[in-house]
Design an enzyme around this catalytic site. Structure first.
Site, PDB file in Angstrom:
ATOM      1  N   ARG A 135      24.847  -6.993 -22.071  1.00 53.13           N
ATOM      2  CA  ARG A 135      25.138  -6.712 -20.672  1.00 53.13           C
ATOM      3  C   ARG A 135      26.581  -6.304 -20.412  1.00 53.13           C
ATOM      4  O   ARG A 135      26.843  -5.317 -19.742  1.00 53.13           O
ATOM      5  CB  ARG A 135      24.820  -7.949 -19.811  1.00 53.13           C
ATOM      6  CG  ARG A 135      23.360  -8.286 -19.709  1.00 53.13           C
ATOM      7  CD  ARG A 135      23.141  -9.328 -18.624  1.00 53.13           C
ATOM      8  NE  ARG A 135      21.770  -9.803 -18.592  1.00 53.13           N
ATOM      9  CZ  ARG A 135      21.297 -10.656 -17.698  1.00 53.13           C
ATOM     10  NH1 ARG A 135      22.090 -11.109 -16.752  1.00 53.13           N
ATOM     11  NH2 ARG A 135      20.048 -11.050 -17.727  1.00 53.13           N
TER      12      ARG A 135
ATOM     13  N   HIS B 194      14.838  -1.149 -18.919  1.00 48.82           N
ATOM     14  CA  HIS B 194      15.761  -2.190 -18.440  1.00 48.82           C
ATOM     15  C   HIS B 194      15.028  -3.134 -17.488  1.00 48.82           C
ATOM     16  O   HIS B 194      14.969  -2.882 -16.279  1.00 48.82           O
ATOM     17  CB  HIS B 194      16.941  -1.519 -17.723  1.00 48.82           C
ATOM     18  CG  HIS B 194      18.164  -2.378 -17.612  1.00 48.82           C
ATOM     19  ND1 HIS B 194      18.915  -2.763 -18.695  1.00 48.82           N
ATOM     20  CD2 HIS B 194      18.760  -2.933 -16.522  1.00 48.82           C
ATOM     21  CE1 HIS B 194      19.939  -3.494 -18.289  1.00 48.82           C
ATOM     22  NE2 HIS B 194      19.861  -3.616 -16.972  1.00 48.82           N
TER      23      HIS B 194
ATOM     24  N   TYR C 250      17.128   7.666  -0.334  1.00 48.40           N
ATOM     25  CA  TYR C 250      17.804   8.725   0.420  1.00 48.40           C
ATOM     26  C   TYR C 250      18.733   9.581  -0.443  1.00 48.40           C
ATOM     27  O   TYR C 250      19.238  10.593   0.034  1.00 48.40           O
ATOM     28  CB  TYR C 250      18.622   8.127   1.566  1.00 48.40           C
ATOM     29  CG  TYR C 250      17.793   7.377   2.578  1.00 48.40           C
ATOM     30  CD1 TYR C 250      16.744   7.998   3.253  1.00 48.40           C
ATOM     31  CD2 TYR C 250      18.064   6.049   2.855  1.00 48.40           C
ATOM     32  CE1 TYR C 250      15.983   7.302   4.176  1.00 48.40           C
ATOM     33  CE2 TYR C 250      17.309   5.342   3.782  1.00 48.40           C
ATOM     34  CZ  TYR C 250      16.268   5.977   4.439  1.00 48.40           C
ATOM     35  OH  TYR C 250      15.507   5.291   5.351  1.00 48.40           O
TER      36      TYR C 250
END
Length: 730
Positions: free
Chosen positions: A28, A74, A118
């Protein structure tokens, strides 16, 4: 089945915590030294490539990208994936963007990006460089978390992404903080390392001037500290915002054109406004945000007579317009082991990875060439025996076996011939086939020669890097300026204090206070019982006091920190780490110039006032003393002569220029004594004569100093009649 295993709880807990820590570090938080990416970023770019989001093609919804990444590679929350993707698209966060975003991806004010439904995204040319060759067996692949697909362990990474874009991450027990750099400078350093792998960090910094942030700003050059930081892989850089002065008519204003990296503009403005409201920035009348696409913060001063540089220095001190950017080069190496590397090691690791990628791509290409040469040999056989081949295909039940027997063709060659379209047969011209065959054989020989010669491989890497440099040289320039720390005539802190006249009173027992205005010593000033006045100074609130003790140690005290009011003040011993058994010898305002220091043993020297200033409560040791000696004189020096008087009432006058100037030490012998000590010393101008204070406050002068004039180190002669007892000049 159904049994239990006895184990120590702390041991089991330690093992599980260690497994969690390693998972956090490797999966990570830390970037790979080879491609400079964390797993989530690598998976994002690979998923976007699978979606064919190339720079020259159209955009796709960010939600589509996030969905693919989450579903295939993921298995974490979509918010975390989208946040990582947004950062890759922000031009104020990434020095070289990896994602080309369309829509609202946030701004430098700290506003969040629009929802993923969006916005749209595609890859950039830089991301393509990182992915170039991934289909040519350039890197290893591993199974995805669900075992249904594969993902790259690392990207080919033809772009030096680790240092160019930097990285931030906090793991368990480890953290990484790598600021971005200019790719042209990294390329030049890498080309030098290819020829000189053992180059020093000092030499590398001839190419890499320091971090280069996407938001610009000014990096304060700290010389050797930069070399040490890059050599150790740990340090910090002092980053400031950029500013300029705009003049209009008889007035002027300060315009901030760049703010430090990752500092939200709105929060910075709020902080300045809060400081103004708290009257901690009394020199600023107003701050205006006139930013559009570029940063433009306008600061209006209260008076045009103020110094703009001093105003900015105070803003740098009190706000995030200046802060230290950390350097902590913690990364995962090629084996996945976490550790800290130096600048040179990071660049060498990237170059070594490029060598591995080059070899693997070359071997992959050689395999393709071998396959094509085999097919071409079959095509040539067909061209030379076209009628017979057609007859076999038309008449034989097993044309594949017959062709292999008749023309000694391989199975792959026969398969290629049988899979050919009929209309291709007329295009099988022998010259074209042999020309392609010769070209492939030449390429094959060249690639094999390169694989056998590491120097040729390094030359090829250098050539690839130079080609990349040409592409970036057209558009890329350094955004962050590097400048030395400006020299100011006075301390910027003084601007924060309103200058008012004060009188400083210090008692014999070390109690100090300030009184407003110019109060004369004759004024009735109260002290504690058994105490009396020792020092009485007229100063301003912006002054600093230099306090000298008889042990030769000096302390600095800003006047504005002194207790005021009608009380007795506070003891100096509580303000500093000073011994209570050492008497105060001097209390003087800090003014540039020379100071005479002398000990009871008759030693002394001249010191510049700046060497007496101390930044800590523990003070600064300036005068070294013998076992039984103590400092008895510390006063500003003026004039061309110095008068010294001992407790034996012997007076000696010596030229000032015979006393050495030192920053600290014991000094030289000024006046010799047999069974006495130095009582006092003072500088004066020979044209004005020597003066001293007599009882009753009367001043007496002696214009003829010839009887007492001598060489440094002399014993002196008896003082004039009427000289004070004990001997003192003031």
């Amino acid at each position: 089945m159904g049994g239990s295993i006895k184990s120590d709880f702390s041991s089991e807990l330690s093992q599980r915590y260690l497994a969690y820590a390693l998972s956090t570090i490797t999966a990570r938080s830390l970037p790979d030294v080879r491609d400079g990416l964390k797993p989530v970023h690598r998976r994002l770019l690979y998923a976007m490539r699978q979606l064919k989001l190339d720079p020259e093609l159209g955009f796709k919804k960010s939600a589509r990208v996030v969905g693919d990444v989450m579903g295939k590679f993921h298995p974490h929350g979509d918010a975390a994936i989208y946040d990582a993707m947004v950062r890759l698209a922000q031009e104020f966060a990434m020095r070289y963007r990896l994602v080309d975003g369309q829509g609202n991806f946030g701004n430098v004010d700290g506003d969040n990006a629009a929802a993923m439904r969006y916005t749209e995204a595609r890859l950039t040319l830089v991301a393509q460089l990182l992915l170039d060759g991934i289909d040519e067996d350039a890197v290893d692949f591993r199974a995805t978390y669900d075992g249904e697909g594969e993902e790259p362990v690392v990207l080919p990474g033809a772009f030096p992404n680790l240092l160019a874009n930097g990285a931030q991450g906090i793991a368990v027990g480890m953290a990484t903080s790598i600021p971005p750099h200019n790719v042209l400078e990294l390329i030049d350093a890498s080309l030098h390392l290819i020829k000189h792998p053992n180059a020093s960090h000092g030499k590398l910094l001839d190419f890499i001037k320091g971090p280069d942030f996407p938001t610009g700003g000014v990096l304060i050059d700290e010389g050797a500290a930069l070399v040490e930081a890059y050599a150790s892989g740990r340090g910090s850089f002092r980053l400031r915002g950029s500013w300029e002065v705009e003049k209009a008519g008889g007035s002027w204003k300060i315009v901030i054109t760049a703010i430090p990296y990752q500092v939200p503009k709105s929060r910075l403005i709020e902080k300045i406004a809060e400081l103004m409201q708290a009257k901690k920035l009394p020199f600023i009348a107003d701050i205006l945000d006139e930013s559009a696409e570029d940063i433009r913060l306008v600061i209006e001063p209260k008076s045009r007579r103020m110094d703009a540089a001093m105003i900015m220095e105070n803003l740098f001190r009190l706000t995030d317009l200046e802060y230290r950017v950390a350097l902590n080069l913690n990364v995962l190496d090629a084996q996945g082991t976490p550790g800290r590397v130096s600048l040179r090691d990071a660049l060498l690791a990237w170059l070594d990875h490029q060598l591995v990628v080059l070899r693997r791509r070359t071997e992959h290409r050689l395999g393709k060439i071998a396959t094509r040469l085999e097919v071409l040999a079959g095509y040539i056989i067909v061209f030379l025996n076209l009628d017979e081949v057609i007859a076999i295909i038309r008449e034989e039940d097993e044309p594949k076996i017959r062709l292999m027997e008749r023309f000694s063709m391989s199975e792959a060659q026969v398969a290629a011939v049988l899979d050919m379209r009929l209309r291709s047969l007329r295009k099988l011209e022998e010259m074209a086939l042999r020309k392609e065959q010769e070209g492939l054989k030449e390429e094959q020989a060249r690639l094999k020669a390169m694989l056998a010669d590491e120097s040729a491989q390094r030359a090829q890497i250098a050539s690839n890097i130079k080609d990349m440099r040409k592409a970036f040289a057209k558009t890329d320039t350094r955004l962050t300026r590097i400048e030395p720390l400006p020299e100011l005539a006075e301390d910027p802190k003084d601007m924060l204090i309103e200058s008012t006249p004060l009188t400083v009173v210090c008692s014999q027992k070390g109690w100090i206070r300030s009184i407003k205005g110019r109060v004369e010593p004759s004024t009735d000033i109260r002290f504690k019982e058994g105490d009396a006045s020792r020092f009485h100074l007229h100063v301003d609130s912006t002054d600093r006091l230099i306090i000298g003790l008889e042990n030769g140690r000096f302390y600095t005290l800003p006047v504005d920190r002194l207790p005021g009011g009608r009380g007795y003040g506070e003891p100096l011993a509580l303000m500093f780490d000073m011994p209570s058994d050492q008497a105060i010898v001097s209390l003087m305002p800090y003014k540039a110039g020379a100071v005479l220091l002398a000990s009871s043993a008759g030693h002394g020297f001249v010191v510049d006032m700046e060497h007496l200033s101390a930044q800590t409560k523990s003070g600064r040791q300036v005068m070294s003393l013998d076992a039984k000696a103590r400092m008895v004189v510390a006063r500003p020096l003026r004039g061309d002569m110095v008068a010294l008087v001992g407790s034996n009432r012997k007076l000696l006058v010596i030229p000032t220029d015979t006393i050495p100037v030192m920053s600290k030490g014991k000094g030289v012998i000024l006046q010799r004594y047999k069974d006495s000590v130095l009582a006092d010393a003072i500088g004066f101008d020979s044209t004005e004569g020597l003066s001293w204070m007599q009882s009753g406050g009367r001043v007496r002068s002696e214009s003829d100093i010839t009887p007492w004039l001598g060489k440094r180190g002399g014993a002196g002669k008896s003082v004039p009649v009427g000289f004070p007892k004990p001997p003192r000049f003031t």
